[in-house]
Design a protein around this motif. Structure first.
Motif, mmCIF file in Angstrom:
data_model
loop_
_atom_site.group_PDB
_atom_site.id
_atom_site.type_symbol
_atom_site.label_atom_id
_atom_site.label_comp_id
_atom_site.label_asym_id
_atom_site.label_seq_id
_atom_site.Cartn_x
_atom_site.Cartn_y
_atom_site.Cartn_z
ATOM 1 N N VAL A 187 36.964 23.305 56.652
ATOM 2 C CA VAL A 187 37.522 23.929 55.444
ATOM 3 C C VAL A 187 36.577 23.738 54.257
ATOM 4 C CG1 VAL A 187 39.378 23.793 53.743
ATOM 5 C CG2 VAL A 187 39.928 23.772 56.180
ATOM 6 N N LEU A 188 36.122 22.510 54.062
ATOM 7 C CA LEU A 188 35.218 22.229 52.950
ATOM 8 C C LEU A 188 33.907 22.994 53.092
ATOM 9 C CD1 LEU A 188 35.723 18.377 52.464
ATOM 10 C CD2 LEU A 188 36.630 20.220 51.045
ATOM 11 N N ARG A 189 33.412 23.070 54.313
ATOM 12 C CA ARG A 189 32.146 23.764 54.519
ATOM 13 C C ARG A 189 32.287 25.258 54.227
ATOM 14 N NH1 ARG A 189 28.775 24.898 59.957
ATOM 15 N NH2 ARG A 189 26.839 25.578 58.991
ATOM 16 N N ALA A 190 33.435 25.837 54.587
ATOM 17 C CA ALA A 190 33.668 27.254 54.309
ATOM 18 C C ALA A 190 33.643 27.523 52.806
ATOM 19 C CB ALA A 190 35.001 27.704 54.908
ATOM 20 N N LEU A 191 34.301 26.666 52.027
ATOM 21 C CA LEU A 191 34.319 26.843 50.565
ATOM 22 C C LEU A 191 32.930 26.607 49.978
ATOM 23 C CD1 LEU A 191 37.709 25.217 49.496
ATOM 24 C CD2 LEU A 191 37.205 27.523 50.299
ATOM 25 N N TYR A 192 32.207 25.675 50.549
ATOM 26 C CA TYR A 192 30.830 25.380 50.116
ATOM 27 C C TYR A 192 29.949 26.613 50.319
ATOM 28 C CZ TYR A 192 26.224 23.014 50.267
ATOM 29 O OH TYR A 192 24.918 22.638 50.069
ATOM 30 N N THR A 224 42.646 20.259 45.798
ATOM 31 C CA THR A 224 42.842 19.060 44.970
ATOM 32 C C THR A 224 44.230 19.020 44.345
ATOM 33 O OG1 THR A 224 41.832 20.168 43.047
ATOM 34 C CG2 THR A 224 40.383 18.842 44.449
ATOM 35 N N GLY A 225 44.944 20.152 44.404
ATOM 36 C CA GLY A 225 46.287 20.185 43.846
ATOM 37 C C GLY A 225 47.371 19.770 44.816
ATOM 38 N N ASN A 226 46.990 19.456 46.049
ATOM 39 C CA ASN A 226 47.951 19.024 47.061
ATOM 40 C C ASN A 226 47.631 17.586 47.462
ATOM 41 O OD1 ASN A 226 48.917 18.617 49.977
ATOM 42 N ND2 ASN A 226 49.882 20.571 49.458
ATOM 43 N N GLU A 227 48.647 16.735 47.505
ATOM 44 C CA GLU A 227 48.405 15.311 47.746
ATOM 45 C C GLU A 227 47.764 15.036 49.106
ATOM 46 O OE1 GLU A 227 52.918 14.139 49.319
ATOM 47 O OE2 GLU A 227 52.158 13.343 47.417
ATOM 48 N N LEU A 228 47.986 15.905 50.089
ATOM 49 C CA LEU A 228 47.408 15.698 51.414
ATOM 50 C C LEU A 228 45.923 16.078 51.465
ATOM 51 C CD1 LEU A 228 50.238 16.988 53.809
ATOM 52 C CD2 LEU A 228 49.578 14.613 53.345
ATOM 53 N N THR A 229 45.492 16.926 50.547
ATOM 54 C CA THR A 229 44.101 17.392 50.569
ATOM 55 C C THR A 229 43.324 16.991 49.312
ATOM 56 O OG1 THR A 229 44.886 19.541 49.733
ATOM 57 C CG2 THR A 229 44.556 19.340 52.102
ATOM 58 N N ASP A 230 43.949 16.214 48.450
ATOM 59 C CA ASP A 230 43.289 15.745 47.230
ATOM 60 C C ASP A 230 42.454 14.507 47.556
ATOM 61 O OD1 ASP A 230 42.541 15.419 44.594
ATOM 62 O OD2 ASP A 230 44.388 14.360 44.029
ATOM 63 N N THR A 231 41.358 14.723 48.279
ATOM 64 C CA THR A 231 40.521 13.628 48.765
ATOM 65 C C THR A 231 39.267 13.471 47.899
ATOM 66 O OG1 THR A 231 39.196 15.037 50.218
ATOM 67 C CG2 THR A 231 41.272 14.156 51.118
ATOM 68 N N PRO A 232 38.579 12.333 47.996
ATOM 69 C CA PRO A 232 37.321 12.177 47.267
ATOM 70 C C PRO A 232 36.308 13.254 47.620
ATOM 71 C CG PRO A 232 38.089 10.047 48.045
ATOM 72 C CD PRO A 232 38.991 11.073 48.653
ATOM 73 N N GLU A 233 36.263 13.654 48.888
ATOM 74 C CA GLU A 233 35.316 14.673 49.321
ATOM 75 C C GLU A 233 35.618 16.030 48.682
ATOM 76 O OE1 GLU A 233 35.130 14.963 53.544
ATOM 77 O OE2 GLU A 233 33.052 15.668 53.540
ATOM 78 N N ALA A 234 36.907 16.385 48.614
ATOM 79 C CA ALA A 234 37.300 17.650 47.978
ATOM 80 C C ALA A 234 36.974 17.628 46.491
ATOM 81 C CB ALA A 234 38.788 17.911 48.197
ATOM 82 N N ASN A 235 37.200 16.502 45.839
ATOM 83 C CA ASN A 235 36.874 16.378 44.414
ATOM 84 C C ASN A 235 35.368 16.440 44.184
ATOM 85 O OD1 ASN A 235 39.280 15.639 42.439
ATOM 86 N ND2 ASN A 235 39.779 14.764 44.437
ATOM 87 N N ALA A 236 34.602 15.882 45.106
ATOM 88 C CA ALA A 236 33.143 15.940 44.981
ATOM 89 C C ALA A 236 32.657 17.382 45.081
ATOM 90 C CB ALA A 236 32.495 15.082 46.066
ATOM 91 N N LEU A 237 33.230 18.134 46.023
ATOM 92 C CA LEU A 237 32.858 19.543 46.165
ATOM 93 C C LEU A 237 33.224 20.322 44.905
ATOM 94 C CD1 LEU A 237 31.848 21.960 47.758
ATOM 95 C CD2 LEU A 237 34.096 22.120 48.853
ATOM 96 N N LEU A 238 34.397 20.071 44.355
ATOM 97 C CA LEU A 238 34.820 20.759 43.138
ATOM 98 C C LEU A 238 33.923 20.379 41.962
ATOM 99 C CD1 LEU A 238 36.739 22.678 41.779
ATOM 100 C CD2 LEU A 238 38.423 20.840 41.604
ATOM 101 N N ALA A 239 33.522 19.122 41.870
ATOM 102 C CA ALA A 239 32.597 18.688 40.818
ATOM 103 C C ALA A 239 31.280 19.438 40.932
ATOM 104 C CB ALA A 239 32.369 17.180 40.919
ATOM 105 N N LEU A 240 30.775 19.559 42.165
ATOM 106 C CA LEU A 240 29.527 20.294 42.406
ATOM 107 C C LEU A 240 29.646 21.724 41.911
ATOM 108 C CD1 LEU A 240 26.762 20.822 43.738
ATOM 109 C CD2 LEU A 240 27.976 21.142 45.917
ATOM 110 N N MET A 241 30.751 22.377 42.253
ATOM 111 C CA MET A 241 30.959 23.765 41.831
ATOM 112 C C MET A 241 31.011 23.896 40.307
ATOM 113 S SD MET A 241 33.858 25.033 44.540
ATOM 114 C CE MET A 241 33.565 25.135 46.312
ATOM 115 N N CYS A 242 31.675 22.950 39.653
ATOM 116 C CA CYS A 242 31.772 23.000 38.182
ATOM 117 C C CYS A 242 30.409 22.824 37.530
ATOM 118 C CB CYS A 242 32.738 21.925 37.691
ATOM 119 S SG CYS A 242 34.474 22.233 38.064
ATOM 120 N N PHE A 243 29.639 21.852 38.000
ATOM 121 C CA PHE A 243 28.307 21.614 37.431
ATOM 122 C C PHE A 243 27.418 22.840 37.614
ATOM 123 C CE2 PHE A 243 29.035 16.862 38.177
ATOM 124 C CZ PHE A 243 29.240 16.594 36.838
#
Length: 423
Positions: A187-192, A224-243
């Protein structure tokens, strides 16, 4: 924005939402029905809007039409009576077919669908193809470019993956924590990959496709808005996208041509997105996990920082770690760029030549950059090789611009009306 410009944009952002919500009722084995209804909705929009004008809330208009078409379909087809209704009547959570397109339903549907598409009954490659097509709206060309595979190979993977999931008869529903864990990496790789195609498109005449970047960020926010998928890895990917997104406005000039990093107008960088990136990077730091997304987000963070004199040393150190976590030719070449910033272009050239990636346009483009100011002839040679190897029209224009900068302007010949030269 007129109908001709708006409809393709909405197709990219709303099509997958409509399909996801419809599939909560139709189930995946009938995804073609959901896809057809979504396509018919956009066809009606293109025709109706061209005559009547764009409605005040075009997304809500699309949801209403899709809902009505779905209800109409279920009323007039035997499949509802023989298959769907029978299954729904045994579902305690089902009450009526209202096809609710509120924010929460869309979010839940897409979250469930992306994990459902990443069913381990298929190979990881097939899961990724399916996710990029169904939820991210990638075409065959875009998927083949993103995964560096032939279109025919991608087509076969998609056909097999869909057939496997039909046989599984799985439904778009809430998944267990264990199911999420086993599918999360794909899932993360697809969004990446979705974000990367938007940030530096390899399959479109435009260098940057902001709609894809925004869609990737939106889907990452769903995670990141769901407690089951709000992981450090998901937040790192979102941080990358924002930067990375914070620099989008500075990466092209008024004509749409690319602007290299060293030449970007820093005042155009979006400080609000940089702050959001900082926030999600802090969230990603909770725990002991260190993924490729953590390292890439940290690299992107340092790119948005201008004051620290050791900036490029920090970036190089991070690339040294990243290349161990997950090697790729692109990562290796990016590391060389940082290496040259720290140790000089001469040393950077030697480091690049060790990679021996002679069939890569990026390799020759980097050497062209590093030779500039040292040996113009070699710089031109490598830039021209890069032009021949690239498949991206936008990237080719960037390289041609560098070539023109290096070619000396000849003295004006009185026999001609003006100067001319060829590549």
């Amino acid at each position: 924005m007129g109908p001709q410009e708006l409809t393709p944009h909405l197709f990219r952002t709303e099509y997958s939402k409509i399909v996801a919500v419809l599939c909560r009722t139709f189930h995946f084995r009938h995804i073609e029905i959901a896809a057809d209804i979504a396509s018919e909705t956009f066809l009606k929009a293109s025709e109706y809007w061209a005559q009547k004008g764009v409605p005040e809330n075009p997304a809500a208009w699309l949801y209403t039409v899709a809902r009505n078409k779905a209800k109409d379909y279920l009323k007039h087809t035997a499949i509802f009576e023989t298959e769907i209704r029978k299954g729904l009547m045994h579902d305690e959570s089902w009450t009526e077919l209202d096809f609710d397109f509120n924010h929460q339903t869309i979010s839940d549907s897409q979250l469930a669908m992306i994990f459902a598409a990443c069913n381990p009954v298929n190979s990881s490659e097939a899961q990724l193809c399916l996710t990029l097509q169904i939820l991210c709206g990638f075409s065959l060309v875009e998927i083949s470019n993103a995964l560096l595979a032939k279109q025919e190979t991608i087509k076969k993977r998609l056909q097999r993956a869909r057939e496997n999931l039909r046989n599984e008869n799985f439904q778009i529903k809430s998944l267990s924590e264990d199911e999420i864990k086993t599918r999360f990496e794909v899932v993360l790789r697809a969004l990446y990959l979705l974000f990367n195609e938007g940030y530096f498109s390899k399959s479109n005449s435009l260098l940057i496709r902001k709609d894809l970047c925004l869609e990737a960020i939106r889907l990452a926010l769903v995670l990141t808005g769901n407690e089951l998928t709000d992981t450090p890895e998901a937040n790192a990917l979102l941080a990358l996208m924002c930067f990375q997104s914070s620099r989008l406005e500075a990466r092209t000039d008024e004509s749409g041509a690319a602007v290299l990093f060293d030449e970007q107008d820093r005042s155009l960088w979006d400080q609000a997105l940089i702050q959001k990136g900082n926030h999600y990077l802090i969230q990603a730091s909770k725990g002991t996990e260190l993924s490729k997304y953590h390292l890439e987000a940290a690299i992107a963070y340092w790119h948005t920082t201008t004051a620290d004199p050791k900036k490029w040393q920090h970036i190089l150190n991070l690339y040294n770690e990243l290349i161990v976590v997950e090697y790729s030719p692109v990562t290796a070449l990016n590391r060389v760029f940082a290496y040259a910033k720290v140790y000089g272009n001469d040393n950077g050239i030697r480091e690049a030549e060790k990679l021996n990636l002679k069939e890569s346009g990026y390799f020759h483009g980097l050497l062209g950059y590093l030779y500039t100011g040292l040996d113009s002839n070699k710089a031109l040679e490598h830039y021209r090789k890069a032009i021949l190897l690239t498949k991206s029209e936008a990237e080719r224009k960037v390289l041609e611009k560098q070539v023109f900068r290096l070619i000396p302007i000849p003295e004006k010949d009185s026999r001609h009306d003006g100067d001319s030269f060829t590549l």
